[in-house]
Every structure is written in structure tokens, then in C-alpha cells.
Design an enzyme around this catalytic site. Structure first.
Site, PDB file in Angstrom:
ATOM      1  N   CYS A   3      71.321  25.479  32.395  1.00 23.77           N
ATOM      2  CA  CYS A   3      72.224  24.862  31.421  1.00 23.77           C
ATOM      3  C   CYS A   3      71.398  23.984  30.492  1.00 23.77           C
ATOM      4  O   CYS A   3      70.802  22.998  30.941  1.00 23.77           O
ATOM      5  CB  CYS A   3      73.294  24.037  32.125  1.00 23.77           C
ATOM      6  SG  CYS A   3      74.458  23.247  30.977  1.00 23.77           S
ATOM      7  N   HIS A  40      73.429  36.202  27.645  1.00 22.57           N
ATOM      8  CA  HIS A  40      74.187  35.896  26.423  1.00 22.57           C
ATOM      9  C   HIS A  40      74.368  37.153  25.589  1.00 22.57           C
ATOM     10  O   HIS A  40      73.433  37.947  25.454  1.00 22.57           O
ATOM     11  CB  HIS A  40      73.456  34.835  25.592  1.00 22.57           C
ATOM     12  CG  HIS A  40      73.381  33.508  26.281  1.00 22.57           C
ATOM     13  ND1 HIS A  40      74.317  32.523  26.123  1.00 22.57           N
ATOM     14  CD2 HIS A  40      72.480  33.023  27.187  1.00 22.57           C
ATOM     15  CE1 HIS A  40      73.994  31.480  26.870  1.00 22.57           C
ATOM     16  NE2 HIS A  40      72.898  31.763  27.530  1.00 22.57           N
ATOM     17  N   GLU A  74      82.078  30.485  26.937  1.00 24.96           N
ATOM     18  CA  GLU A  74      81.118  30.456  28.039  1.00 24.96           C
ATOM     19  C   GLU A  74      81.645  31.173  29.282  1.00 24.96           C
ATOM     20  O   GLU A  74      82.804  31.010  29.669  1.00 24.96           O
ATOM     21  CB  GLU A  74      80.777  29.012  28.422  1.00 24.96           C
ATOM     22  CG  GLU A  74      79.788  28.356  27.496  1.00 24.96           C
ATOM     23  CD  GLU A  74      79.079  27.192  28.133  1.00 24.96           C
ATOM     24  OE1 GLU A  74      78.796  27.259  29.351  1.00 24.96           O
ATOM     25  OE2 GLU A  74      78.833  26.203  27.431  1.00 24.96           O
ATOM     26  N   CYS A 107      76.831  25.172  23.589  1.00 22.72           N
ATOM     27  CA  CYS A 107      76.129  25.821  24.703  1.00 22.72           C
ATOM     28  C   CYS A 107      74.651  25.797  24.346  1.00 22.72           C
ATOM     29  O   CYS A 107      74.252  26.394  23.325  1.00 22.72           O
ATOM     30  CB  CYS A 107      76.636  27.251  24.867  1.00 22.72           C
ATOM     31  SG  CYS A 107      75.829  28.176  26.178  1.00 22.72           S
ATOM     32  N   GLY A 109      73.054  29.074  24.873  1.00 22.35           N
ATOM     33  CA  GLY A 109      73.669  29.956  23.876  1.00 22.35           C
ATOM     34  C   GLY A 109      73.101  29.733  22.487  1.00 22.35           C
ATOM     35  O   GLY A 109      72.916  30.680  21.712  1.00 22.35           O
TER      36      GLY A 109
HETATM   37  N1  LIG Z   1      78.275  29.075  31.338  1.00 18.44           N
HETATM   38  C1  LIG Z   1      76.830  29.248  31.522  1.00 18.44           C
HETATM   39  C2  LIG Z   1      76.207  27.995  32.177  1.00 18.44           C
HETATM   40  C3  LIG Z   1      76.250  26.773  31.263  1.00 18.44           C
HETATM   41  C4  LIG Z   1      75.361  26.967  30.077  1.00 18.44           C
HETATM   42  C5  LIG Z   1      75.644  26.074  28.889  1.00 18.44           C
HETATM   43  N2  LIG Z   1      76.645  25.062  29.041  1.00 18.44           N
HETATM   44  C6  LIG Z   1      74.365  25.495  28.323  1.00 18.44           C
HETATM   45  O1  LIG Z   1      74.382  24.381  27.772  1.00 18.44           O
HETATM   46  O2  LIG Z   1      73.319  26.218  28.375  1.00 18.44           O
HETATM   47  C7  LIG Z   1      76.575  30.468  32.429  1.00 18.44           C
HETATM   48  O3  LIG Z   1      77.432  30.777  33.260  1.00 18.44           O
HETATM   49  O4  LIG Z   1      75.489  31.071  32.280  1.00 18.44           O
END
Ligand SMILES: N[C@H](CCC[C@H](N)C(=O)O)C(=O)O
Length: 280
Positions: free
Chosen positions: A75, A165, A214, A223, A226
Site C-alpha cells: 500500500c 492494477h 480499489e 491509491c 495505483g
Molecule cells: N486495494 C489494494 C491495497 C491498497 C493499495 C492502495 N490503497 C495504495 O495506496 O497503494 C489491493 O488490494 O491491492
């Protein structure tokens, strides 16, 4: 006997998580804790739960759980907030520190003013083209190719930043019904582990407007991984420069995909909102 746990609510570009210091508190079942306390009406309200821990190979470790309880590999926004937390809590005096994650060790560079961490740059490592799983079980890469779900077909580029992604470039991101379309592509059969979905509109060679659905959390304000994936996909598809501002609902992140090292650097804020205490 009730078990009291202190937590800290923090966000990076509006991507908010509940942070627990597992050097002090043990969370036996983080998946159910994340689901229960991420609820905005009956819990604390957040995009998920982040556990800050010790590490034998880095200064600290991170585990991140989405709001649906699923654990993610990495994250970006949370890594910046952990940098802020460990420095301001006095757990370290370092302004360059390492963080063990499920997608490897990341290096954090803290900007500090009068003892407060105002900005963090994270070396997010090297991106990869995310392999997609085709109907016959074979694997392939997806670079600006048609991907359909429901009645929608877009040109997608699949990028891994340690987590998967799907980056989709559109002419008008504000016209995308993210709540309706996001989950259709999150669960696309190309991605047996599901996928984070970014819709991106090129503003200029140096700026992209992006909105994100997400995996495991739905629409979030930002994100970090992201934003990195969006920048990588934009460069691969010759849409932007290698240093670009990704502007999301919750704010901007600056992403640089270094041509010499192939490393992706993410720079942005880390904000402490409040501290609280829970009975488990
Ligand atoms: N939902 C993402 C994890 C959080 C990533 C995001 N909040 C960031 O800041 O990179 C996943 O399941 O891969």
C-alpha cells in the site's frame, strides 16, 4: 477481560486507514478487525487496517488489510503514513528508513520540519507488466488492449506494483460511473486474485487525472500503488513524461519512473487525523 487497543487514524491523499502498532498491541484476527472497524456507520470508518510491526530484515514491517478483510501485498499511501508514525512516535530518529512488505523491502525518505513529517518519498521498486489469465488458462500481458466486462469495453494496461492494477485511459474520467463499472472490472476473469482499477484522463505530458476503484475497498480518494501503475502505463503508452503528477479525488501524488534504475518513486503527504482506543 476486555482488551484495549490504541489506534491512529491517518491518510495519504485522503486514502484513510486505521493504524495499530503491533509492537504494543496484538491483533489476533486482522481480517475480521479490518471488516468490522472499517465500517463508516458501526465502526471507525476507513479504507482498511494497517499493522505496523517489527522486522528482522528492515527497520519496520507493514501488513495491510482492505475494508473487506482481504490482505494486500503493498500500500503506497500507507507506507508514507507509517514513515510519519514511526518518526513522530519516536520509534526511530532516521529520516531514511526501510519497510518490509509482502512485496519486498521499500525505502522511505522523510521530509521533516520542526519534528513533523510533512512529506514522504517511497522507492516503490520496479514495476512489471501484470500477467492476465486467459480463458484457456494461459497467461499474457495486456498493453492498451480491449478488455470487456458487462456492457463495457475499454483499452486496458495491466501493471503490477507488487499488487495488480488495470489502468484504463479515457477522455473524460468524471463521466465514468465508477461505482457501477469498477466492480465489474475488479472481478474480471483476467484477474483471479481480483484487481485494482484506475480510470485515467491525460491532462498534459506532466499531469493525469485519475479515479480509482480499489480491490477490496471500492472507491477510495487515492491509491498510491495505483498512481504508480497509472504513471507506468502512461509512459509505456507514450502519453506522459516519466515524471508526472497524478491528481486523484483526495489530492495529488508525484510519480517518477527513473529511466536509469527503472525504479518508481512516489512522493506525497501523510496526515494524522486522530488517535483513539478500542475494546476488542
Ligand atoms: N486495494 C489494494 C491495497 C491498497 C493499495 C492502495 N490503497 C495504495 O495506496 O497503494 C489491493 O488490494 O491491492
Amino acid at each position: 477481560m476486555t482488551n484495549r487497543v490504541k489506534f491512529t487514524k491517518m491518510h495519504g491523499a485522503g486514502n484513510d486507514y486505521i493504524y495499530v502498532n503491533t509492537l504494543k498491541y496484538t491483533i489476533e484476527d486482522p481480517e475480521s478487525f479490518a471488516k468490522k472497524w472499517s465500517c463508516y456507520r458501526t465502526g471507525i470508518g476507513s479504507d482498511g487496517l494497517v499493522l505496523i510491526g517489527s522486522s528482522s530484515v528492515a527497520d519496520f514491517s507493514m501488513r495491510i488489510f482492505n475494508a473487506d478483510g482481504s490482505e494486500a501485498m503493498m500500500c503506497g499511501n500507507a507506507s508514507r503514513c507509517i514513515g510519519k508514525y514511526v518518526f513522530e512516535e519516536g520509534l526511530t530518529k532516521k529520516t531514511v528508513l526501510t519497510l518490509e512488505t509482502l512485496s519486498g523491502i521499500k525505502e522511505l525518505f522523510l521530509s521533516v520540519q520542526d519534528g513533523i513529517v510533512t512529506e514522504v518519498t517511497v522507492d516503490m521498486g520496479n514495476p512489471k507488466l501484470e500477467e492476465v489469465t486467459l480463458a484457456d488458462g494461459s497467461k499474457d500481458i495486456l498493453v492498451y488492449q480491449a478488455v470487456s466486462a458487462g456492457n463495457y469495453t475499454f483499452k486496458g494496461t495491466a501493471v503490477s506494483m507488487g499488487n495488480p492494477h488495470l489502468v484504463i485511459f479515457v477522455d473524460a474520467v468524471e463521466e465514468i460511473d465508477l461505482a457501477k463499472i469498477g466492480p465489474l472490472f475488479e472481478y474480471h476473469p483476467y484477474f483471479p486474485q481480483r484487481v485494482n482499477v484506475e480510470f485515467a484522463q491525460i491532462i498534459s505530458k506532466k499531469e493525469v487525472r485519475m479515479r480509482v476503484w480499489e480491490r477490496g475497498s471500492g472507491i477510495t480518494s487515492a491509491c498510491g500503488t495505483g498512481a504508480c501503475a497509472t504513471a507506468v502505463a502512461a509512459v509505456i503508452n507514450q502519453k506522459t513524461d516519466r515524471e508526472v503528477k497524478i491528481v486523484m479525488d483526495g489530492g495529488p501524488l508525484t510519480i517518477k519512473w527513473d529511466s536509469a534504475t527503472q525504479k518508481v518513486f512516489m512522493t506525497g503527504d501523510a496526515v494524522k487525523v486522530y488517535e483513539g482506543e478500542l475494546s476488542l
